[in-house]
Design a protein around this motif. Structure first.
Motif, PDB file in Angstrom:
ATOM      1  N   ASP A  98       0.846  -1.198   0.000  1.00  0.00           N
ATOM      2  CA  ASP A  98       0.000   0.000   0.000  1.00  0.00           C
ATOM      3  C   ASP A  98       0.886   1.254   0.000  1.00  0.00           C
ATOM      4  O   ASP A  98       1.822   1.333  -0.801  1.00  0.00           O
ATOM      5  N   ASN A 115       4.185   0.183   2.943  1.00  0.00           N
ATOM      6  CA  ASN A 115       3.176  -0.367   3.853  1.00  0.00           C
ATOM      7  C   ASN A 115       2.639  -1.698   3.335  1.00  0.00           C
ATOM      8  O   ASN A 115       2.558  -1.912   2.113  1.00  0.00           O
ATOM      9  N   GLU A 117      -0.878  -3.665   3.892  1.00  0.00           N
ATOM     10  CA  GLU A 117      -2.212  -3.503   4.482  1.00  0.00           C
ATOM     11  C   GLU A 117      -2.823  -4.872   4.798  1.00  0.00           C
ATOM     12  O   GLU A 117      -3.653  -5.399   4.047  1.00  0.00           O
ATOM     13  N   THR A 167      -3.397  -3.327   9.352  1.00  0.00           N
ATOM     14  CA  THR A 167      -4.061  -2.575   8.278  1.00  0.00           C
ATOM     15  C   THR A 167      -3.298  -1.293   7.959  1.00  0.00           C
ATOM     16  O   THR A 167      -3.861  -0.203   7.944  1.00  0.00           O
ATOM     17  N   CYS A 169      -2.368   1.201   5.858  1.00  0.00           N
ATOM     18  CA  CYS A 169      -2.919   1.625   4.567  1.00  0.00           C
ATOM     19  C   CYS A 169      -1.998   2.656   3.920  1.00  0.00           C
ATOM     20  O   CYS A 169      -1.009   2.311   3.316  1.00  0.00           O
TER      21      CYS A 169
END
Length: 483
Positions: A98, A115, A117, A167, A169
């Protein structure tokens, strides 16, 4: 000092059309459904003459390898691929790429923080972020960040920057050369087997491994479904988006405490209640309160912005966005990517549906902190046929291009693109995802994420989120005309 409705109305009356802005009010405007047929016709005509001289880079050419369609003259290289490439520690690259940013590394290298996610219980993911000793926040969580080093000769190395978060994001780079990774969740300890509360921002240093040890959430920035963050380099404020519904999410501003000076690792030294976290409240040029950003249906719409204190930033009992009554703050559906540029923040609202007053398939706003205004720059009407190539919908991650305008990652329905928007408003395709993760009968294409240019502006990095592929795109980049 807050900008009152009376102040905004007075300034609007003086300027006529709205508060005067730095740059063109109509910049980056797009008509509903984005790419017009005339743009495609012009592309094909110019290509037939042996070149492309208009907006963008011409029509996309299908990839025989079935990964990425690009304009003629462009090429891509796979940097990481979940389940195929490996970290320095031997594990496979984690999945679900992400938000991403680039940094100048030592000896001519480019460093990227990426990232991953990964939501919910760790056991459900075949390729979670490895639990590297000293870099783990919560051993039950699957997400986190990896740091990717691209060397001059093209060699790639990858290692863990933070693990045990959930998560992850989007996020944002800082003026001092670090990455702020954002958890898009409100899960507390006990849910999904988590041992700690989640929904925080963490700082990751791409160069200093020691700085990432013993991860500590920056609780001063609040606990909610974080999406992206930018830092105002002049004022020190942090702007943060919330991707949430029921009710729709908020745009937040964090003001540092008096005397605080930003720098590497400084945010993690803050007290949990340091500074002031506030949510935005908009009103139009007539002084009327704006309940939701979807109300804006014309490019160039300008709203005044005020800020309202968040009662309980750690959301101990009630989510931050639910702590406000109707009329106290402004909301928006799918507040997603942000990028600092041109003295302010570009902010994405990916779409609005029945939960919002007016439906659309994407907005990009520009927040001017000096004038305390929010201006609608890009508006995408509802795409009637997402499976058909040509129109764009669902903007998500975003970056300011060194060649003018914006580059936007699409997270819509059907066909997925990277596309550009010029300073005068025309849009054009840059890439199309051709990796079908569905079936031949029912094709499915993952969203693009993490769009960002290399520090020298020669390479555009972007990710295909599923299965998790980082790509480096090179080609004859050029300064985009205003159109």
């Amino acid at each position: 000092m807050s900008l009152t409705r009376r102040d905004f109305t007075r300034k609007s009356a003086i300027t006529g059309a709205g508060v005067a802005l730095a740059g063109s009010v109509g910049a980056l405007a797009t008509a509903p459904n984005a790419l017009a047929a005339t743009d495609i016709d012009n592309d094909e005509a110019e290509s037939a003459r042996g070149g492309h001289h208009g907006v963008g880079y011409g029509p996309l050419v299908s990839d025989p390898n079935g990964i990425l369609a690009l304009p003629a003259g462009f090429a891509y290289k796979i940097i990481t691929y979940s389940g195929r490439t490996k970290l320095e520690s031997g594990e496979f690259t984690p999945s679900n790429h992400d938000g991403t940013a680039t940094f100048e590394g030592p000896r001519g290298t480019t460093l990227l923080v990426n990232n991953h996610e990964l939501a919910g219980a760790r056991a459900q993911w075949p390729h979670p972020v490895p639990l590297t000793e000293g870099l783990v926040y919560d051993p039950a969580a699957a997400g986190g960040c990896t740091v990717v080093e691209v060397r001059r000769g093209g060699e790639v190395a990858e290692w863990v920057g933070i693990a045990g978060t959930a998560t992850n994001c989007a996020g944002g780079s800082t003026p001092w050369g670090t990455w702020l990774t954002c958890e898009e969740t409100e899960d507390k300890a006990g849910k999904n087997g988590f041992t700690k509360d989640h929904g925080y921002v963490f700082e990751v240093d791409p160069e200093d491994h020691r700085a990432n040890r013993d991860p500590k959430p920056i609780k001063a920035l609040g606990r909610y479904a974080h999406e992206a963050v930018v830092i105002d380099p002049k004022r020190g404020h942090a702007l943060l988006t919330e991707d949430a519904a029921g009710p729709n999410g908020l745009l937040y501003r964090w003001t540092p405490p008096e005397g605080f000076r930003h720098g590497r690792g400084k945010l993690r030294t803050l007290a949990d209640d340091a500074g002031v976290l506030q949510a935005f409240k908009c009103f139009d040029s007539g002084g009327k309160f704006v309940d939701d950003l979807s109300r804006a249906t014309k490019i160039g719409t300008v709203y005044g912005v005020d800020w309202v204190d968040v009662p309980d930033r750690d959301a101990k009992q009630v989510s931050t966005r639910k702590q406000f009554k109707d009329g106290q703050i402004t909301r928006a559906r799918k507040l997603e990517g942000m990028w600092w540029g041109d003295g302010g923040a570009y902010i994405v609202s990916s779409y609005a549906r029945e939960e919002s007053p007016v439906q659309h398939d994407g907005q990009v706003w520009f927040y001017d902190p000096k004038r305390r205004t929010l201006t609608l720059k890009v508006l995408l009407g509802v795409n009637p046929d997402p499976a058909k190539d040509g129109a764009f919908d669902g903007p998500d991650n975003i970056t300011v291009s060194p060649y003018g305008g914006l580059v936007i990652a699409e997270d819509g329905e059907g066909v997925q693109h990277l596309f550009g928007a010029t300073e005068s408003g025309r849009t054009y395709p840059i890439a199309r995802n051709e990796l079908n993760i569905g079936t031949e009968a029912e094709p499915e294409y993952s969203e693009f994420t993490g769009v960002t240019f290399s520090p020298d502006g020669k390479t555009l990095f972007a990710n295909i989120q599923t299965p998790g592929i980082m790509l480096a795109i090179t080609g004859p980049w050029k300064r985009q005309k205003r159109g």
